[in-house]
Write an enzyme that holds these catalytic residues in place. Structure first.
Site, PDB file in Angstrom:
ATOM      1  CG  ASP A  97      -2.089   1.096   1.082  1.00  0.00           C
ATOM      2  OD1 ASP A  97      -1.738   2.153   0.420  1.00  0.00           O
ATOM      3  OD2 ASP A  97      -2.977   1.145   1.704  1.00  0.00           O
TER       4      ASP A  97
ATOM      5  N   GLY B 215      -4.310   4.109   5.228  1.00  0.00           N
ATOM      6  CA  GLY B 215      -3.491   5.242   5.530  1.00  0.00           C
ATOM      7  C   GLY B 215      -4.408   6.456   6.091  1.00  0.00           C
ATOM      8  CG  ASP B 216      -8.029   6.889   3.672  1.00  0.00           C
ATOM      9  OD1 ASP B 216      -8.121   5.579   4.159  1.00  0.00           O
ATOM     10  OD2 ASP B 216      -8.511   7.168   2.525  1.00  0.00           O
TER      11      ASP B 216
ATOM     12  CG  HIS C 231     -23.525 -10.767  12.469  1.00  0.00           C
ATOM     13  ND1 HIS C 231     -22.941  -9.635  11.933  1.00  0.00           N
ATOM     14  CD2 HIS C 231     -22.819 -11.712  12.594  1.00  0.00           C
ATOM     15  CE1 HIS C 231     -21.576 -10.159  11.740  1.00  0.00           C
ATOM     16  NE2 HIS C 231     -21.342 -11.125  12.373  1.00  0.00           N
TER      17      HIS C 231
ATOM     18  CG  ASP D  49     -22.273 -11.217   7.860  1.00  0.00           C
ATOM     19  OD1 ASP D  49     -20.982 -11.132   8.156  1.00  0.00           O
ATOM     20  OD2 ASP D  49     -22.711 -10.648   7.212  1.00  0.00           O
TER      21      ASP D  49
ATOM     22  CD  GLU E  48      -3.066   7.234   0.458  1.00  0.00           C
ATOM     23  OE1 GLU E  48      -3.919   6.673  -0.071  1.00  0.00           O
ATOM     24  OE2 GLU E  48      -3.061   7.506   1.864  1.00  0.00           O
TER      25      GLU E  48
ATOM     26  CG  ASP F 298     -29.002  -9.484  28.732  1.00  0.00           C
ATOM     27  OD1 ASP F 298     -29.540 -10.006  29.768  1.00  0.00           O
ATOM     28  OD2 ASP F 298     -29.227  -8.094  28.798  1.00  0.00           O
TER      29      ASP F 298
HETATM   30  O1  AHR Z   1     -34.208  -9.170  26.502  1.00  0.00           O
HETATM   31  C1  AHR Z   1     -34.557  -8.833  27.845  1.00  0.00           C
HETATM   32  C2  AHR Z   1     -33.856  -7.718  28.494  1.00  0.00           C
HETATM   33  O2  AHR Z   1     -33.895  -6.600  27.917  1.00  0.00           O
HETATM   34  C3  AHR Z   1     -32.669  -7.928  28.729  1.00  0.00           C
HETATM   35  O3  AHR Z   1     -32.030  -8.765  29.816  1.00  0.00           O
HETATM   36  C4  AHR Z   1     -31.975  -6.427  29.119  1.00  0.00           C
HETATM   37  O4  AHR Z   1     -30.664  -6.353  29.155  1.00  0.00           O
HETATM   38  C5  AHR Z   1     -32.913  -5.676  28.222  1.00  0.00           C
HETATM   39  O5  AHR Z   1     -33.513  -4.512  28.844  1.00  0.00           O
HETATM   40  O1  AHR Z   2     -23.269  -7.278  11.122  1.00  0.00           O
HETATM   41  C1  AHR Z   2     -22.324  -6.553  10.948  1.00  0.00           C
HETATM   42  C2  AHR Z   2     -22.253  -6.575   9.444  1.00  0.00           C
HETATM   43  O2  AHR Z   2     -23.198  -5.717   8.919  1.00  0.00           O
HETATM   44  C3  AHR Z   2     -22.010  -7.766   8.767  1.00  0.00           C
HETATM   45  O3  AHR Z   2     -20.720  -8.476   8.858  1.00  0.00           O
HETATM   46  C4  AHR Z   2     -22.293  -7.488   7.211  1.00  0.00           C
HETATM   47  O4  AHR Z   2     -22.995  -8.280   6.409  1.00  0.00           O
HETATM   48  C5  AHR Z   2     -23.204  -6.270   7.522  1.00  0.00           C
HETATM   49  O5  AHR Z   2     -22.933  -5.039   6.678  1.00  0.00           O
HETATM   50  O1  AHR Z   3      -3.754   3.170  -1.060  1.00  0.00           O
HETATM   51  C1  AHR Z   3      -4.832   2.483  -0.830  1.00  0.00           C
HETATM   52  C2  AHR Z   3      -5.646   3.430   0.091  1.00  0.00           C
HETATM   53  O2  AHR Z   3      -6.183   4.449  -0.588  1.00  0.00           O
HETATM   54  C3  AHR Z   3      -4.940   3.806   1.338  1.00  0.00           C
HETATM   55  O3  AHR Z   3      -4.756   2.987   2.458  1.00  0.00           O
HETATM   56  C4  AHR Z   3      -6.011   5.070   1.900  1.00  0.00           C
HETATM   57  O4  AHR Z   3      -5.182   5.950   2.550  1.00  0.00           O
HETATM   58  C5  AHR Z   3      -6.527   5.413   0.499  1.00  0.00           C
HETATM   59  O5  AHR Z   3      -8.051   5.432   0.682  1.00  0.00           O
END
Ligand code: AHR
Ligand code: AHR
Ligand code: AHR
Length: 481
Positions: free
Chosen positions: A202, A279-280, A399, A418, A204, A471
């Site tokens: 990389d 880098g950014d 997820h 996921d 840049e 939870d």
């Molecule tokens: O899912 C039930 C309850 O909802 C969880 O125990 C609590 O963290 C949230 O308020």
């Molecule tokens: O749940 C986090 C991320 O959200 C998952 O990896 C991606 O599929 C979605 O953008």
């Molecule tokens: O060079 C690839 C990427 O381009 C760098 O990591 C980032 O700074 C820019 O978006």
């Protein structure tokens, strides 16, 4: 000797040496990394078991027992104080408060070195470390070398899973302002042979796989479980090298003059150090880092070959990603909540919503099926598991934006990752806590009776630290059907 002893002997000393798995100098006894636990916010330093040795993972396990831990500092072993800490916002903002990037879970990347357990740094999208005030790093067109040991099976096409030299203001300041190892299958700027992932540089506004922007067929796809990725650069010369970090020698994928595209000769290196980001502060990439160094001067091939032999002798190997009550692939299970007041509720689904519902032997067959899950080998990692709906075969708990859904498996790598979870001993001492493979700071968590991929005290409402351990702990029993 350690890798940095070898670089010193070769006349190209390390100016930064980062590893959560082992000491990189034979005499090093100081802290390798710092962890912070979720229960009380207290931090602890993790040191090698002996001078030059493997990290004391047991000390981490004991400190983090019954709670979550994040890696807060990856210490520099060179003595220059070039530590890596939570990356600040730059051209792009991270997901944490004030635009900072996420910190890595301390347990996302367990391995063994010569049979001793250690933990790598598992970078999910959004996670990043940085030091914008480095002492002794290469600036301008000065020469430097670097290597990193990575997990060759953990990558994506996001920008940019990097380790190396970057801008000191976390912004894109132009071509040639970076010189870092990149690992992944991003094809926006460059690519090599096959479909990736590749080691690229990389520099840049460009991931370079050879002399040209775009494709260079000499840079192969790499698929070793443990990859040693090497980049070095000096006045109108640079190289890409790589190999299997668990056996054999390094190969050279490019060695020659600087790219002809404008701005890369001479270079305008700035000398910050990044891990897991662009880098950014682009934060879309994922990967796993075990160890890596930056040197002063252009290391010789002989020096790099000795370092490769040292890494192979460290004997990186895989180890279990799970703990707690075992799950059996092919069985039907139920998952009962353990939070006081909710212990008659089980993980179930209503259409594509994944929630908890009160289920008992007298419930309807339909509800019993909604609350029963078939255990499958992890779609994204065979060392973990996926959960297929009993009443909707082909659909899995996955997820998206950290909310759980029951969705049909679309066959993509993203879906598979996921939908992959690594159960561990329940954080409240009961049953299992079910950790997301691709976001190991996040667990199955019921919150207002809906299932989320939650971390302990993060930015979402469902990340609330209140009753987190309860939870996220579920008792696994036979399915209702
Ligand atoms: O899912 C039930 C309850 O909802 C969880 O125990 C609590 O963290 C949230 O308020
Ligand atoms: O749940 C986090 C991320 O959200 C998952 O990896 C991606 O599929 C979605 O953008
Ligand atoms: O060079 C690839 C990427 O381009 C760098 O990591 C980032 O700074 C820019 O978006």
């Amino acid at each position: 000797a350690g890798p940095c002893d070898i670089y010193s002997s070769g006349g190209t000393p390390c100016i930064a040496a980062h590893s959560t798995t082992r000491a990189l100098y034979s005499a090093f006894t100081g802290p390798l990394y710092q962890v912070k636990r979720g229960s009380d916010g207290v931090t602890a330093d993790i040191a090698p078991l002996s001078a030059g040795g493997v990290a004391n993972a047991a000390a981490q396990d004991s400190f983090c027992s019954g709670t979550t831990c994040l890696i807060t500092i990856i210490y520099d072993q060179s003595g220059r104080g070039n530590h890596l800490t939570q990356a600040p916002p730059g051209g792009f903002s991270g997901p944490e408060a004030n635009g900072y990037d996420n910190l890595a879970s301390a347990i996302g990347a367990p391995v063994t070195l010569n049979g001793k357990k250690a933990y790598g740094v598992f970078i999910s999208p959004g996670t990043g470390y940085r030091n914008n005030a480095v002492s002794g790093s290469a600036t301008g067109d000065a020469a430097e070398g670097m290597y990193a040991v990575l997990d060759g099976t953990h990558y994506n096409g996001g920008c940019c899973f990097d380790y190396g030299n970057a801008e000191t203001n976390s912004r894109d300041t132009g071509n040639g302002h970076m010189e870092a190892i990149y690992y992944g299958d991003n094809t926006v700027w460059g690519s090599g042979a096959g479909s990736g992932p590749w080691i690229m540089a990389d520099l840049e506004n460009g991931l370079f796989s050879g002399i040209s922007s775009g494709n260079n067929a000499g840079d192969p796809s790499i698929s070793y479980r443990f990859v040693n990725a090497v980049i070095k650069g000096g006045a109108n010369k640079w190289a890409i090298k790589g190999g299997n970090a668990a056996s054999g020698s390094l190969s050279t994928y490019y060695s020659g003059v600087r790219p002809t595209a404008s701005g890369y000769n001479p270079m305008s290196k700035e000398g910050a150090i990044i891990l897991g980001i662009g880098g950014d502060n682009s934060v879309g990439a994922q990967g796993t880092f075990y160890e890596g160094v930056m040197t002063s001067g252009y290391p010789s091939d002989a020096t790099e070959n000795s370092v490769q032999a040292n890494i192979v002798a460290a004997k990186y190997a895989v180890t279990s990603l799970t703990s707690g009550p075992a799950l059996t692939v092919g069985s039907s299970i139920s998952l009962r909540a353990t939070t006081s007041g909710y212990t008659t509720r089980y993980i179930a689904h209503t259409g594509s919503t994944v929630n908890t519902q009160v289920v008992s032997s007298s419930s309807t067959t339909a509800l019993k099926q909604q609350a029963s899950w078939t255990v499958r080998t992890g779609l994204g990692n065979s060392a973990c598991f996926s959960f297929e709906s009993v009443d909707t075969p082909g659909s899995f708990i996955r997820h998206s934006d950290f909310v759980f859904y029951l969705n049909a498996n679309d066959g993509t790598k993203q879906f598979h990752e996921d939908a992959t979870f690594c159960p561990q001993t329940g954080l409240n001492g009961q049953g299992n806590s079910i950790r997301s493979w691709n976001y190991p700071t996040r667990y199955f968590r019921h919150y207002t009776n809906v299932l989320y991929a939650a971390n302990n005290g993060g930015v979402h409402t469902f990340d609330s630290a209140t009753s987190f351990n309860d939870d996220v702990s579920f008792v696994v029993s036979s399915g209702f059907v």
